[in-house]
Write an enzyme that holds these catalytic residues in place. Structure first.
Site, short mmCIF file in Angstrom:
data_model
loop_
_atom_site.label_atom_id
_atom_site.label_comp_id
_atom_site.label_asym_id
_atom_site.label_seq_id
_atom_site.Cartn_x
_atom_site.Cartn_y
_atom_site.Cartn_z
N GLU A 283 21.10 -46.85 -10.72
CA GLU A 283 20.70 -45.68 -9.93
C GLU A 283 20.66 -44.39 -10.75
O GLU A 283 20.34 -43.33 -10.22
CB GLU A 283 21.64 -45.52 -8.72
CG GLU A 283 21.56 -46.67 -7.75
CD GLU A 283 20.17 -46.86 -7.14
OE1 GLU A 283 19.50 -45.85 -6.85
OE2 GLU A 283 19.75 -48.01 -6.97
N GLY B 262 15.62 -48.46 -0.51
CA GLY B 262 14.42 -48.46 -1.35
C GLY B 262 14.16 -49.83 -1.93
O GLY B 262 14.18 -50.84 -1.21
N PHE C 37 24.68 -49.37 1.14
CA PHE C 37 23.51 -49.22 2.00
C PHE C 37 22.28 -48.95 1.13
O PHE C 37 22.19 -47.93 0.46
CB PHE C 37 23.71 -48.07 3.00
CG PHE C 37 22.53 -47.82 3.89
CD1 PHE C 37 22.18 -48.73 4.88
CD2 PHE C 37 21.76 -46.67 3.75
CE1 PHE C 37 21.09 -48.51 5.72
CE2 PHE C 37 20.65 -46.43 4.58
CZ PHE C 37 20.32 -47.35 5.56
N ALA C 38 21.33 -49.90 1.13
CA ALA C 38 20.11 -49.80 0.34
C ALA C 38 18.94 -49.48 1.25
O ALA C 38 18.84 -50.03 2.36
CB ALA C 38 19.86 -51.11 -0.40
N TYR D 152 5.80 -50.40 -6.36
CA TYR D 152 7.08 -50.01 -5.79
C TYR D 152 7.05 -50.22 -4.27
O TYR D 152 7.98 -50.76 -3.68
CB TYR D 152 7.38 -48.55 -6.14
CG TYR D 152 8.76 -48.08 -5.75
CD1 TYR D 152 9.89 -48.59 -6.38
CD2 TYR D 152 8.94 -47.10 -4.78
CE1 TYR D 152 11.16 -48.14 -6.03
CE2 TYR D 152 10.20 -46.64 -4.44
CZ TYR D 152 11.31 -47.17 -5.07
OH TYR D 152 12.57 -46.73 -4.74
#
Length: 190
Positions: A97, A22, A19-20, A138
């Site tokens: 990560e 960002g 589950f992403a 970002y």
């Protein structure tokens, strides 16, 4: 619950769901180091909020500002993308990560699909972070990923409204992502 049988059991051993929420919402960003990632579905995590910060207050040298994390917050929810990935990419995802440096810890979360199904996924939560604004670069990657994967429009508006730190310098990783996207676009034109 019945145990998985045969092919399904093998597939579950060879793959995992991630589950992403960002920068890894954007396929091209995630696939820079994790080529097996394939879109599985859009889902939301209940009881958490999206936050941005820096591990122990140290600003990200990759993104030049805060980076995404999730924090428990009753009544809130975080939308994201569930990616199906080969277990061969587990180490590269952990490395991306910052698990080895203690920046993020892998966690297991239960997310809800738009159809109401509950999935158990791997995700990441930042350790010992200090809240901070994100760079415009970002934010751009997060918003592009949300749009690319069709996150709910209200959530996309919420992402677009996030304040940035107004960083104006070059961001190498964004340049890499844009190069991959340009190459894909050129290929599709031919």
């Amino acid at each position: 619950m019945e145990p998985l049988k045969g092919k399904e059991e093998e597939e579950k051993k060879d793959n995992f769901l991630y589950f992403a929420y960002g920068s890894n919402l954007l396929r091209e960003r995630l696939q820079l180091g994790n080529p097996s990632a394939t879109f599985y579905c859009v889902a939301h995590l209940q009881g958490f909020k999206l936050d941005f910060g820096n591990h122990q207050g140290r600003i990200s040298t990759s993104w030049h500002g805060g980076i995404a994390t999730i924090a428990e917050s009753p009544g809130d929810e975080v939308w994201g993308v569930v990616w199906k990935m080969s277990t061969n990419n587990l180490c590269s995802l952990d490395k991306q990560e910052g698990v080895g440096s203690g920046m993020y810890v892998p966690i297991e979360v239960s997310v809800h699909t738009q159809e109401g199904k509950v999935l158990t996924c791997r995700s990441y939560q930042m350790n010992d972070y200090v809240s901070d604004d994100i760079s415009p670069q970002y934010k751009k990657v997060i918003c592009m990923g949300a749009k690319q994967n069709g996150l709910p429009s209200e959530y996309q508006k919420k992402l677009e409204a996030i304040e940035t730190n107004h960083y104006k310098g070059a961001v190498k990783i964004l340049q890499e992502i844009e190069a991959v996207m340009q190459k894909r676009e050129n290929f599709l034109r031919t």
